[in-house]
Design a protein around this motif. Structure first.
Motif, PDB file in Angstrom:
ATOM      1  N   MET A 171     -34.441   2.281 -18.325  1.00  0.00           N
ATOM      2  CA  MET A 171     -35.490   1.590 -17.562  1.00  0.00           C
ATOM      3  C   MET A 171     -36.213   0.622 -18.468  1.00  0.00           C
ATOM      4  SD  MET A 171     -38.678   3.264 -15.454  1.00  0.00           S
ATOM      5  CE  MET A 171     -37.578   3.992 -14.236  1.00  0.00           C
ATOM      6  N   SER A 172     -36.515  -0.530 -17.954  1.00  0.00           N
ATOM      7  CA  SER A 172     -37.204  -1.543 -18.739  1.00  0.00           C
ATOM      8  C   SER A 172     -38.571  -1.054 -19.172  1.00  0.00           C
ATOM      9  CB  SER A 172     -37.364  -2.820 -17.909  1.00  0.00           C
ATOM     10  OG  SER A 172     -38.286  -3.688 -18.524  1.00  0.00           O
ATOM     11  N   PRO A 173     -38.992  -1.323 -20.416  1.00  0.00           N
ATOM     12  CA  PRO A 173     -40.340  -0.926 -20.856  1.00  0.00           C
ATOM     13  C   PRO A 173     -41.433  -1.535 -20.002  1.00  0.00           C
ATOM     14  CG  PRO A 173     -38.975  -1.601 -22.733  1.00  0.00           C
ATOM     15  CD  PRO A 173     -38.211  -1.953 -21.496  1.00  0.00           C
ATOM     16  N   ALA A 174     -41.149  -2.661 -19.335  1.00  0.00           N
ATOM     17  CA  ALA A 174     -42.175  -3.310 -18.504  1.00  0.00           C
ATOM     18  C   ALA A 174     -42.484  -2.511 -17.253  1.00  0.00           C
ATOM     19  CB  ALA A 174     -41.713  -4.711 -18.102  1.00  0.00           C
ATOM     20  N   LEU A 175     -41.613  -1.554 -16.917  1.00  0.00           N
ATOM     21  CA  LEU A 175     -41.758  -0.869 -15.644  1.00  0.00           C
ATOM     22  C   LEU A 175     -42.447   0.474 -15.752  1.00  0.00           C
ATOM     23  CD1 LEU A 175     -38.283  -1.622 -14.041  1.00  0.00           C
ATOM     24  CD2 LEU A 175     -40.407  -2.868 -13.811  1.00  0.00           C
ATOM     25  N   THR A 176     -42.813   0.884 -16.928  1.00  0.00           N
ATOM     26  CA  THR A 176     -43.404   2.208 -17.065  1.00  0.00           C
ATOM     27  C   THR A 176     -44.419   2.215 -18.186  1.00  0.00           C
ATOM     28  OG1 THR A 176     -42.921   4.563 -17.305  1.00  0.00           O
ATOM     29  CG2 THR A 176     -41.621   3.058 -18.648  1.00  0.00           C
ATOM     30  N   THR A 177     -45.316   3.158 -18.178  1.00  0.00           N
ATOM     31  CA  THR A 177     -46.266   3.326 -19.255  1.00  0.00           C
ATOM     32  C   THR A 177     -45.585   4.034 -20.416  1.00  0.00           C
ATOM     33  OG1 THR A 177     -48.001   3.582 -17.616  1.00  0.00           O
ATOM     34  CG2 THR A 177     -48.523   4.264 -19.850  1.00  0.00           C
ATOM     35  N   PRO A 178     -45.752   3.553 -21.654  1.00  0.00           N
ATOM     36  CA  PRO A 178     -45.158   4.253 -22.795  1.00  0.00           C
ATOM     37  C   PRO A 178     -45.591   5.719 -22.794  1.00  0.00           C
ATOM     38  CG  PRO A 178     -46.019   2.130 -23.477  1.00  0.00           C
ATOM     39  CD  PRO A 178     -46.452   2.331 -22.052  1.00  0.00           C
ATOM     40  N   PRO A 179     -44.676   6.648 -23.059  1.00  0.00           N
ATOM     41  CA  PRO A 179     -44.984   8.066 -22.921  1.00  0.00           C
ATOM     42  C   PRO A 179     -46.060   8.559 -23.866  1.00  0.00           C
ATOM     43  CG  PRO A 179     -42.843   7.727 -23.969  1.00  0.00           C
ATOM     44  CD  PRO A 179     -43.286   6.400 -23.455  1.00  0.00           C
ATOM     45  N   THR A 180     -46.350   7.801 -24.939  1.00  0.00           N
ATOM     46  CA  THR A 180     -47.369   8.235 -25.882  1.00  0.00           C
ATOM     47  C   THR A 180     -48.780   7.960 -25.380  1.00  0.00           C
ATOM     48  OG1 THR A 180     -47.175   6.106 -26.997  1.00  0.00           O
ATOM     49  CG2 THR A 180     -45.850   7.925 -27.865  1.00  0.00           C
ATOM     50  N   LEU A 181     -48.920   7.166 -24.322  1.00  0.00           N
ATOM     51  CA  LEU A 181     -50.243   6.806 -23.833  1.00  0.00           C
ATOM     52  C   LEU A 181     -50.696   7.771 -22.746  1.00  0.00           C
ATOM     53  CD1 LEU A 181     -49.945   2.924 -23.571  1.00  0.00           C
ATOM     54  CD2 LEU A 181     -50.983   4.262 -25.405  1.00  0.00           C
ATOM     55  N   ALA A 182     -51.909   8.264 -22.886  1.00  0.00           N
ATOM     56  CA  ALA A 182     -52.506   9.113 -21.859  1.00  0.00           C
ATOM     57  C   ALA A 182     -53.533   8.271 -21.112  1.00  0.00           C
ATOM     58  CB  ALA A 182     -53.164  10.333 -22.491  1.00  0.00           C
ATOM     59  N   LEU A 183     -53.207   7.915 -19.890  1.00  0.00           N
ATOM     60  CA  LEU A 183     -54.096   7.069 -19.107  1.00  0.00           C
ATOM     61  C   LEU A 183     -55.134   7.914 -18.394  1.00  0.00           C
ATOM     62  CD1 LEU A 183     -51.531   4.595 -17.515  1.00  0.00           C
ATOM     63  CD2 LEU A 183     -53.103   4.140 -19.407  1.00  0.00           C
ATOM     64  N   PRO A 184     -56.352   7.397 -18.234  1.00  0.00           N
ATOM     65  CA  PRO A 184     -57.357   8.101 -17.441  1.00  0.00           C
ATOM     66  C   PRO A 184     -56.873   8.286 -16.003  1.00  0.00           C
ATOM     67  CG  PRO A 184     -58.339   6.286 -18.681  1.00  0.00           C
ATOM     68  CD  PRO A 184     -56.856   6.135 -18.807  1.00  0.00           C
ATOM     69  N   PRO A 185     -57.365   9.304 -15.301  1.00  0.00           N
ATOM     70  CA  PRO A 185     -56.922   9.535 -13.912  1.00  0.00           C
ATOM     71  C   PRO A 185     -57.160   8.356 -12.983  1.00  0.00           C
ATOM     72  CG  PRO A 185     -58.144  11.424 -14.747  1.00  0.00           C
ATOM     73  CD  PRO A 185     -58.288  10.341 -15.773  1.00  0.00           C
ATOM     74  N   CYS A 186     -58.141   7.523 -13.298  1.00  0.00           N
ATOM     75  CA  CYS A 186     -58.447   6.382 -12.420  1.00  0.00           C
ATOM     76  C   CYS A 186     -57.494   5.218 -12.618  1.00  0.00           C
ATOM     77  CB  CYS A 186     -59.886   5.918 -12.630  1.00  0.00           C
ATOM     78  SG  CYS A 186     -60.219   5.271 -14.290  1.00  0.00           S
ATOM     79  N   VAL A 187     -56.578   5.307 -13.565  1.00  0.00           N
ATOM     80  CA  VAL A 187     -55.677   4.197 -13.884  1.00  0.00           C
ATOM     81  C   VAL A 187     -54.262   4.542 -13.426  1.00  0.00           C
ATOM     82  CG1 VAL A 187     -54.728   2.723 -15.690  1.00  0.00           C
ATOM     83  CG2 VAL A 187     -57.091   3.555 -15.864  1.00  0.00           C
ATOM     84  N   GLN A 188     -53.703   3.706 -12.563  1.00  0.00           N
ATOM     85  CA  GLN A 188     -52.351   3.905 -12.043  1.00  0.00           C
ATOM     86  C   GLN A 188     -51.418   2.842 -12.614  1.00  0.00           C
ATOM     87  OE1 GLN A 188     -51.891   3.088  -7.872  1.00  0.00           O
ATOM     88  NE2 GLN A 188     -49.808   3.897  -7.776  1.00  0.00           N
ATOM     89  N   PRO A 189     -50.400   3.242 -13.390  1.00  0.00           N
ATOM     90  CA  PRO A 189     -49.446   2.258 -13.888  1.00  0.00           C
ATOM     91  C   PRO A 189     -48.529   1.784 -12.772  1.00  0.00           C
ATOM     92  CG  PRO A 189     -48.768   4.463 -14.533  1.00  0.00           C
ATOM     93  CD  PRO A 189     -50.108   4.612 -13.861  1.00  0.00           C
ATOM     94  N   LEU A 190     -48.308   0.485 -12.730  1.00  0.00           N
ATOM     95  CA  LEU A 190     -47.427  -0.143 -11.754  1.00  0.00           C
ATOM     96  C   LEU A 190     -46.333  -0.892 -12.512  1.00  0.00           C
ATOM     97  CD1 LEU A 190     -50.197  -1.577  -9.395  1.00  0.00           C
ATOM     98  CD2 LEU A 190     -48.799   0.459  -8.980  1.00  0.00           C
ATOM     99  N   PRO A 191     -45.286  -1.331 -11.842  1.00  0.00           N
ATOM    100  CA  PRO A 191     -44.273  -2.118 -12.533  1.00  0.00           C
ATOM    101  C   PRO A 191     -44.834  -3.402 -13.144  1.00  0.00           C
ATOM    102  CG  PRO A 191     -43.433  -1.337 -10.420  1.00  0.00           C
ATOM    103  CD  PRO A 191     -44.897  -1.010 -10.453  1.00  0.00           C
ATOM    104  N   HIS A 192     -44.112  -3.906 -14.135  1.00  0.00           N
ATOM    105  CA  HIS A 192     -44.360  -5.229 -14.720  1.00  0.00           C
ATOM    106  C   HIS A 192     -45.672  -5.326 -15.480  1.00  0.00           C
ATOM    107  CE1 HIS A 192     -40.870  -6.632 -12.499  1.00  0.00           C
ATOM    108  NE2 HIS A 192     -41.393  -6.139 -11.397  1.00  0.00           N
ATOM    109  N   GLY A 193     -46.076  -4.246 -16.143  1.00  0.00           N
ATOM    110  CA  GLY A 193     -47.256  -4.316 -16.991  1.00  0.00           C
ATOM    111  C   GLY A 193     -48.559  -4.466 -16.240  1.00  0.00           C
ATOM    112  N   ILE A 194     -48.607  -3.981 -15.009  1.00  0.00           N
ATOM    113  CA  ILE A 194     -49.811  -4.068 -14.177  1.00  0.00           C
ATOM    114  C   ILE A 194     -50.382  -2.658 -13.992  1.00  0.00           C
ATOM    115  CG2 ILE A 194     -50.718  -4.722 -11.898  1.00  0.00           C
ATOM    116  CD1 ILE A 194     -48.406  -6.781 -11.767  1.00  0.00           C
ATOM    117  N   TYR A 195     -51.687  -2.550 -14.067  1.00  0.00           N
ATOM    118  CA  TYR A 195     -52.371  -1.275 -13.915  1.00  0.00           C
ATOM    119  C   TYR A 195     -53.467  -1.425 -12.867  1.00  0.00           C
ATOM    120  CZ  TYR A 195     -49.933  -0.406 -18.256  1.00  0.00           C
ATOM    121  OH  TYR A 195     -48.941  -0.269 -19.198  1.00  0.00           O
ATOM    122  N   ALA A 196     -53.444  -0.556 -11.862  1.00  0.00           N
ATOM    123  CA  ALA A 196     -54.501  -0.526 -10.853  1.00  0.00           C
ATOM    124  C   ALA A 196     -55.566   0.459 -11.321  1.00  0.00           C
ATOM    125  CB  ALA A 196     -53.949  -0.087  -9.499  1.00  0.00           C
TER     126      ALA A 196
END
Length: 331
Positions: A1-26
């Motif tokens: 899978m392209s790195p642009a489509l997912t959050t790197p596994p080492t990053l712990a995002l806050p619950p309010c942050v949703q990773p989306l494809p193409h380096g976009i986060y809601a």
């Protein structure tokens, strides 16, 4: 899978942050309730941009998302509100204070309100009242004029090597632009492409409705703006209320057709009730029935009272905005 489509596994995002494809986060801004109001963080080549900000109270969440992604404050090049209504841009001034290298890219009709938010505050207070303004928005912070860039129709700005195109999209507000991201084939639409709450998703997909909040609702202009967005054949749409919808050209076209149909029904309702002495309540009740009928056809089995509760804010504000439109002198 392209790195642009997912959050790197080492990053712990806050619950309010949703990773989306193409380096976009809601980022759920927490305004009113969960999954009601989103800001977006776009990352490309180590650079970042915020599209919409929510209110002042969302700024800690926005900064938290930046930190969680390992980005410093100097990495943010752009803050781009789709328009200057406070659920989209109320936090701009405070956020900019934390981002020393960012420029504010704003519609020319909204720029002056970011530099001097006094009239913006007064206009919103006329709708919501002092207590609600303090509770939901906080004091608006001005943006230094030298940090403001006014957009124009067809303008292209870069985030690293990633282009974003801005187009003028009146109808919901005259100070509204939408942002096209070629990489994701998606529009960041603010309120131009309506609102779609995840509670109303069914096996048929998302459900969407127009929003006509005060004070610049213009249905003919809104229809033209929606059609212009659809003409680009987007594969997805990034809504402030709420989240990414679509997933294919066909699905976005379905949502656009539904949006335009409900806009036409809402306009017809307004014209029927234009001279009703009880117009405000009639507009709220009429909209609710239009939306309930549409939801029923969409396969939603939610009780009427629950639908009314979830849409209560929008029904009230839509009725107010429709009243301004109905009472506006003919050009």
């Amino acid at each position: 899978m392209s790195p642009a489509l997912t959050t790197p596994p080492t990053l712990a995002l806050p619950p309010c942050v949703q990773p989306l494809p193409h380096g976009i986060y809601a980022i759920d801004t927490g305004f009113h309730r969960d999954v009601f109001d989103a800001a977006y963080l776009v990352v490309a080549g180590g650079r970042a941009a915020f599209i919409d900000t929510g209110t002042n109270f969302a700024v800690p969440r926005l900064m938290g998302a930046l930190r969680a992604l390992g980005l410093g404050v100097d990495a943010v090049d752009w803050v781009i509100p789709t328009h200057v209504h406070l659920d989209h841009a109320g936090g701009v001034g405070l956020l900019m204070q934390h981002l020393p290298k960012a420029k504010l890219l704003v519609h020319p009709r909204g720029a002056r309100h970011m530099v001097d938010p006094a009239k913006l505050w007064a206009g919103a207070m006329a709708v919501y009242g002092e207590a609600e303004m303090q509770r939901s928005y906080g004091e608006l912070e001005p943006v230094p004029a030298e940090r403001v860039v006014e957009s124009h129709d067809g303008q292209v700005v870069m985030l690293a090597d990633r282009p974003f195109k801005l187009i003028d999209t009146p109808g919901h507000a005259r100070h509204h632009h939408c942002i096209w991201d070629e990489q994701s084939r998606g529009w960041f639409t603010g309120d131009t492409f309506g609102l779609s709450y995840r509670e109303f998703d069914t096996a048929q997909g998302a459900w969407i409705i127009p929003t006509s909040t005060p004070v610049q609702f213009e249905p003919e202009a809104l229809q033209a703006s929606v059609q212009r967005l659809l003409a680009a054949e987007p594969e997805c749409v990034y809504l402030t209320h709420y989240g990414r919808v679509g997933g294919s050209v066909a699905e976005v076209q379905r949502l656009g057709a539904l949006l335009l149909d409900l806009l036409a029904q809402t306009v017809a309702l307004g014209r029927r009730e234009q001279n009703n002495p009880q117009r405000h309540e009639a507009l709220k009740a009429g909209q609710l029935q239009i939306f309930i009928d549409s939801l029923s056809a969409h396969g939603c089995t939610m009780p009427r009272a629950q639908i009314a509760e979830l849409l209560s804010i929008d029904l009230e504000l839509n009725a107010q905005g429709m009243a301004v439109w109905l009472d506006r002198p003919a050009a």
